[in-house]
Design a protein around this motif. Structure first.
Motif, PDB file in Angstrom:
ATOM      1  N   GLU A  13       0.816  -1.211   0.000  1.00 30.46           N
ATOM      2  CA  GLU A  13       0.000   0.000   0.000  1.00 30.46           C
ATOM      3  C   GLU A  13       0.848   1.258   0.000  1.00 30.46           C
ATOM      4  OE1 GLU A  13      -2.608  -0.376   3.296  1.00 30.46           O
ATOM      5  OE2 GLU A  13      -3.930  -1.765   2.244  1.00 30.46           O
ATOM      6  N   ARG A  14       2.066   1.150   0.569  1.00 30.45           N
ATOM      7  CA  ARG A  14       2.927   2.328   0.647  1.00 30.45           C
ATOM      8  C   ARG A  14       4.042   2.258  -0.384  1.00 30.45           C
ATOM      9  NH1 ARG A  14       5.305   2.057   6.054  1.00 30.45           N
ATOM     10  NH2 ARG A  14       6.588   3.669   5.142  1.00 30.45           N
ATOM     11  N   LEU A  15       4.408   3.434  -0.891  1.00 28.64           N
ATOM     12  CA  LEU A  15       5.414   3.505  -1.947  1.00 28.64           C
ATOM     13  C   LEU A  15       6.748   2.915  -1.490  1.00 28.64           C
ATOM     14  CD1 LEU A  15       6.073   4.504  -4.766  1.00 28.64           C
ATOM     15  CD2 LEU A  15       6.647   6.719  -3.809  1.00 28.64           C
ATOM     16  N   LYS A  16       7.198   3.297  -0.266  1.00 27.16           N
ATOM     17  CA  LYS A  16       8.494   2.812   0.202  1.00 27.16           C
ATOM     18  C   LYS A  16       8.478   1.304   0.420  1.00 27.16           C
ATOM     19  CE  LYS A  16      11.396   5.115   2.724  1.00 27.16           C
ATOM     20  NZ  LYS A  16      11.981   5.801   3.888  1.00 27.16           N
ATOM     21  N   LEU A  17       7.319   0.780   0.843  1.00 31.17           N
ATOM     22  CA  LEU A  17       7.210  -0.665   1.041  1.00 31.17           C
ATOM     23  C   LEU A  17       7.289  -1.380  -0.310  1.00 31.17           C
ATOM     24  CD1 LEU A  17       6.931  -2.429   3.513  1.00 31.17           C
ATOM     25  CD2 LEU A  17       4.485  -2.512   3.135  1.00 31.17           C
ATOM     26  N   MET A  61      15.663   5.444  -6.546  1.00 33.52           N
ATOM     27  CA  MET A  61      14.252   5.232  -6.276  1.00 33.52           C
ATOM     28  C   MET A  61      13.902   5.552  -4.819  1.00 33.52           C
ATOM     29  SD  MET A  61      12.308   1.933  -7.644  1.00 33.52           S
ATOM     30  CE  MET A  61      11.853   2.234  -9.316  1.00 33.52           C
ATOM     31  N   PHE A  62      14.730   5.117  -3.891  1.00 29.85           N
ATOM     32  CA  PHE A  62      14.442   5.391  -2.484  1.00 29.85           C
ATOM     33  C   PHE A  62      14.564   6.879  -2.179  1.00 29.85           C
ATOM     34  CE2 PHE A  62      14.637   0.959  -0.762  1.00 29.85           C
ATOM     35  CZ  PHE A  62      13.499   1.063  -0.004  1.00 29.85           C
ATOM     36  N   LEU A  63      15.573   7.537  -2.772  1.00 31.68           N
ATOM     37  CA  LEU A  63      15.718   8.977  -2.530  1.00 31.68           C
ATOM     38  C   LEU A  63      14.520   9.719  -3.120  1.00 31.68           C
ATOM     39  CD1 LEU A  63      19.513   9.630  -3.156  1.00 31.68           C
ATOM     40  CD2 LEU A  63      18.329   9.301  -1.001  1.00 31.68           C
ATOM     41  N   ALA A  64      14.109   9.319  -4.331  1.00 36.02           N
ATOM     42  CA  ALA A  64      12.959   9.965  -4.964  1.00 36.02           C
ATOM     43  C   ALA A  64      11.690   9.702  -4.158  1.00 36.02           C
ATOM     44  CB  ALA A  64      12.800   9.447  -6.395  1.00 36.02           C
ATOM     45  N   ALA A  65      11.524   8.451  -3.688  1.00 33.95           N
ATOM     46  CA  ALA A  65      10.336   8.113  -2.895  1.00 33.95           C
ATOM     47  C   ALA A  65      10.298   8.951  -1.622  1.00 33.95           C
ATOM     48  CB  ALA A  65      10.342   6.625  -2.562  1.00 33.95           C
ATOM     49  N   GLY A  66      11.477   9.189  -1.035  1.00 30.93           N
ATOM     50  CA  GLY A  66      11.540  10.009   0.172  1.00 30.93           C
ATOM     51  C   GLY A  66      11.070  11.436  -0.117  1.00 30.93           C
ATOM     52  N   ARG A  67      11.512  11.985  -1.255  1.00 35.56           N
ATOM     53  CA  ARG A  67      11.113  13.343  -1.638  1.00 35.56           C
ATOM     54  C   ARG A  67       9.610  13.400  -1.918  1.00 35.56           C
ATOM     55  NH1 ARG A  67      10.877  17.716  -1.589  1.00 35.56           N
ATOM     56  NH2 ARG A  67      11.074  18.558  -3.694  1.00 35.56           N
ATOM     57  N   ILE A  68       9.092  12.383  -2.598  1.00 35.68           N
ATOM     58  CA  ILE A  68       7.667  12.365  -2.929  1.00 35.68           C
ATOM     59  C   ILE A  68       6.842  12.308  -1.654  1.00 35.68           C
ATOM     60  CG2 ILE A  68       5.856  10.988  -4.040  1.00 35.68           C
ATOM     61  CD1 ILE A  68       8.131  10.092  -6.028  1.00 35.68           C
ATOM     62  N   ALA A  69       7.270  11.438  -0.717  1.00 36.50           N
ATOM     63  CA  ALA A  69       6.537  11.312   0.543  1.00 36.50           C
ATOM     64  C   ALA A  69       6.580  12.627   1.319  1.00 36.50           C
ATOM     65  CB  ALA A  69       7.133  10.182   1.377  1.00 36.50           C
ATOM     66  N   GLU A  70       7.724  13.299   1.247  1.00 40.12           N
ATOM     67  CA  GLU A  70       7.879  14.565   1.965  1.00 40.12           C
ATOM     68  C   GLU A  70       6.963  15.639   1.374  1.00 40.12           C
ATOM     69  OE1 GLU A  70      11.470  17.762   2.876  1.00 40.12           O
ATOM     70  OE2 GLU A  70      11.599  16.316   1.245  1.00 40.12           O
ATOM     71  N   ALA A  71       6.894  15.684   0.025  1.00 36.77           N
ATOM     72  CA  ALA A  71       6.083  16.707  -0.634  1.00 36.77           C
ATOM     73  C   ALA A  71       4.589  16.419  -0.491  1.00 36.77           C
ATOM     74  CB  ALA A  71       6.451  16.788  -2.116  1.00 36.77           C
ATOM     75  N   ALA A  72       4.208  15.137  -0.627  1.00 37.80           N
ATOM     76  CA  ALA A  72       2.789  14.797  -0.575  1.00 37.80           C
ATOM     77  C   ALA A  72       2.293  14.667   0.863  1.00 37.80           C
ATOM     78  CB  ALA A  72       2.541  13.487  -1.336  1.00 37.80           C
ATOM     79  N   GLY A  73       3.223  14.490   1.824  1.00 37.87           N
ATOM     80  CA  GLY A  73       2.830  14.338   3.212  1.00 37.87           C
ATOM     81  C   GLY A  73       2.510  12.904   3.590  1.00 37.87           C
ATOM     82  N   HIS A  74       2.544  11.999   2.642  1.00 35.07           N
ATOM     83  CA  HIS A  74       2.297  10.573   2.908  1.00 35.07           C
ATOM     84  C   HIS A  74       2.886   9.806   1.737  1.00 35.07           C
ATOM     85  CE1 HIS A  74      -0.687  10.114  -0.295  1.00 35.07           C
ATOM     86  NE2 HIS A  74      -1.003  11.350  -0.016  1.00 35.07           N
ATOM     87  N   ASP A  75       2.934   8.473   1.848  1.00 39.00           N
ATOM     88  CA  ASP A  75       3.378   7.720   0.665  1.00 39.00           C
ATOM     89  C   ASP A  75       2.432   6.563   0.356  1.00 39.00           C
ATOM     90  OD1 ASP A  75       4.175   6.037   2.706  1.00 39.00           O
ATOM     91  OD2 ASP A  75       6.048   5.448   1.726  1.00 39.00           O
ATOM     92  N   LEU A  76       1.136   6.807   0.557  1.00 35.63           N
ATOM     93  CA  LEU A  76       0.125   5.818   0.174  1.00 35.63           C
ATOM     94  C   LEU A  76      -0.082   5.882  -1.340  1.00 35.63           C
ATOM     95  CD1 LEU A  76      -2.425   6.454   3.040  1.00 35.63           C
ATOM     96  CD2 LEU A  76      -1.043   4.405   2.686  1.00 35.63           C
ATOM     97  N   ILE A  77       0.167   4.762  -2.010  1.00 35.98           N
ATOM     98  CA  ILE A  77       0.135   4.768  -3.476  1.00 35.98           C
ATOM     99  C   ILE A  77      -1.255   5.150  -3.988  1.00 35.98           C
ATOM    100  CG2 ILE A  77       0.426   3.329  -5.536  1.00 35.98           C
ATOM    101  CD1 ILE A  77       2.385   1.678  -3.800  1.00 35.98           C
TER     102      ILE A  77
END
Lengths: 492, 94
Positions: free
Chosen positions: A299-303, A349-365
């Motif tokens: 469910e989560r991008l980082k996962l 990918m992990f660095l980008a996912a971290g930035r995306i989660a930071e900007a969106a406030g969550h990382d739920l796909i």
């Protein structure tokens, strides 16, 4: 000491170690120090690569004591590639960490602790990895694996959340158990042969029952550390709950350390029995399937990215099944290229996912397509990294998979070919999930123009992703470098 | 059966006991203790590898390995205990 100061092999261990100690003792300057040491390390690694490419494999007996009594450091083509991979990825990740953990007014203790603790832990990890790639002695390999493990656990729990602490503890126990099994194997080897250096063992290793037991114990330990199915249980939680720079280091580099040791032992010291090679290959195939299925469900991008590591590592282990066949040279070349390709793409990918989660406030796909702020460069970097992980030309992932499949074809292993192809389809399937969410705009209501925020910390993942795509263009040169010193039985 | 073989067998038995407890218990502290038992077993196997027929001296190399192994286990245990304590503190805020 004088010879140590001048020798690149010694410097690669001494510079990060002293840097780690200094960064620990001087937290205020730690971030700058980590960048400085990263640059120096890259320069030495590059100098060593040039030396190995022109003169041949490098060798250094620490303190003038040669094997079997002393400890030898040596670098051939494979070591140099691994060292360069670590140096480049590590430096770019440190840049991201410097930006991500930068001091902000009114920050809490946890943020200050992350900033102070990341540099020494990363430099300690660099020390361990560099020593690991240079070691020619099984006990030394054990010690370096342990240094890497301790530093990685520290990095995994750096975010300080409860989930990260629990995952980190499970990681520590799994890793320590892996080290114990490895040490047990070292003990069995010593009782059978009376020596521990790889070159001496390679010359001696007449198949003995004790040696087979030692190989099984060591491989089990390494499988646990490199998260080979079904021993992968610790990885997804540990990698997904760490902070983005730590996840990138853990997934891109740490897993490769244990994989590298397994490669060396498998090809240089033991002539493993066919059933064992087949078993490792089958477990790799199972990892491709299971990791991909879990990534499809995540469910989560980082996962998702963490489960993808389980699948991709499984694909590399498939090469082990082809050892001893006529396709083995191509398969090993493919495995090494896949290791490099995965390291670069996964770090991006992990660095980008971290930035995306930071900007969106969550990382739920499922909710990413509703994000009002879209970090355009980070999304782009994620997409580029996807190309390499799926294995589209001209990325390094493409060349690696091609060589692996060529090895399977030459050896007549049609089943392995099917695993690689099906794994590719699955990779495309699970990576399409976040990509679809990135590309869907109709649910965003605010005007788009002012929502493409980008920052300095977008540049490292972008650089890594571009490297991952373009790396296939220098695959020939990479394979030439790899062949120096004939590691893995590859003829130059 | 030589003395060394008895020690080696005992070491492997200890590794087995430690592994068994490690996978059957969910308690964090017990897991760390189980790992320490298993590492004691690994150490015993290494010590047994140092055995030589009585007139000759024992082999010092495995002893050096065991000492390094002990240092590693002590430090990893310390890290594990620190993590467990941190988790415990999070559960019961003072």
């Amino acid at each position: 000491m004088t010879d140590l100061a001048l020798d690149p092999l010694g410097l690669l261990v001494v510079i990060p170690l002293l840097g780690a100690l200094a960064a620990f003792a001087w937290p205020r300057g730690a971030t700058g120090l980590s960048l400085l040491v990263g640059l120096a390390n890259l320069a030495v690694a590059a100098a060593l690569a040039v030396k190995v490419a022109t003169v041949g494999p490098a060798h250094h007996a620490l303190g003038g004591w040669g094997a079997p009594l002393g400890i030898d450091l040596a670098a051939d083509g494979l070591s140099v590639l691994m060292l360069l991979m670590t140096a480049v990825i590590g430096l770019l990740v440190s840049f991201t960490a410097a930006a991500a953990f930068a001091a902000t007014p009114g920050e809490d203790d946890a943020a200050a602790r992350r900033r102070a603790c990341f540099p020494p832990l990363w430099l300690l990890l660099l020390t361990g990895l560099n020593a690991l790639f240079l070691s020619r002695d099984v006990f030394n390999l054990y010690v370096t694996l342990e240094i890497v493990a301790l530093a990685s656990v520290g990095l995994a729990v750096l975010s300080g959340t409860r989930a990260a602490l629990e995952a980190g503890l499970r990681y520590l126990v799994a890793s320590l158990l892996g080290s114990l099994l490895f040490l047990l194997g070292v003990g069995l080897i010593y009782s059978a042969y009376g020596r521990l250096d790889l070159d001496g063992l390679a010359a001696l290793a007449a198949p003995a029952p004790v040696a087979s037991a030692a190989l099984v114990a060591m491989l089990a330990g390494l499988a646990l550390k490199s998260a080979l199915f079904p021993l992968h249980f610790w990885l997804p939680a540990a990698h997904a709950n760490a902070t983005a720079p730590a996840s990138a280091l853990l997934s891109a580099l740490v897993v490769k350390g244990a994989l590298y040791v397994a490669l060396r032992l498998f090809t240089e010291v033991f002539a493993p029995a066919d059933p064992l090679a087949l078993l490792v290959g089958l477990l790799g195939a199972a990892a491709v399937l299971w990791g991909s299925l879990e990534a499809l469900r995540a469910e989560r991008l980082k996962l998702l990215v963490a489960w993808s590591t389980v699948a991709q590592i499984g694909l590399i282990f498939v090469a082990f099944a082809l050892s001893g066949t006529i396709g083995s040279a191509a398969a090993w070349q493919g495995a090494v290229l896949l290791m490099l390709a995965h390291a670069i793409a996964k770090a991006a990918m992990f660095l980008a996912a971290g930035r995306i989660a930071e900007a969106a406030g969550h990382d739920l796909i499922a909710r990413l397509d509703r994000a009002t702020v879209r970090p355009g460069l980070a999304l782009f970097a994620f997409g580029l990294a996807t190309i390499s992980l799926i294995g589209l030309p001209p990325s390094a992932g493409f060349v690696g998979k091609w060589l692996l499949m060529e090895g399977a074809l030459t050896a007549g292993g049609w089943a392995w070919l099917a695993v690689a192809l099906f794994g590719t389809a699955l990779t495309a399937a699970y990576l399409a999930r976040p990509l679809a969410a990135f590309l869907r705009f109709d649910r965003v209501r605010r005007p788009l123009a002012d929502e493409y925020a980008w920052r300095l910390s977008d540049l490292p993942p972008l650089a890594l992703a571009l490297m991952a795509v373009a790396f296939g263009l220098v695959a020939t040169q990479t394979l030439d470098l790899l062949a120096i010193g004939s590691p893995l039985g590859i003829a130059p | 059966m030589t003395t060394a073989a008895i020690y080696a067998a005992a070491g492997i038995l200890l590794v087995g006991i430690g592994l068994y407890r490690l996978v059957t218990t969910g308690d964090l502290l017990r897991r760390v203790v189980a790992l320490n038992v298993a590492s004691g077993g690994t150490g015993a196997v290494l010590v047994a590898a140092a055995w030589r027929a009585p007139p000759g001296p024992t082999d010092p190399v495995p002893h050096a390995l065991v000492i390094t192994g002990i240092v590693v286990v002590v430090s990893t245990t310390a890290v594990a205990l620190a993590l467990i304590r941190r988790l415990h503190d999070e559960e019961e805020p003072k």
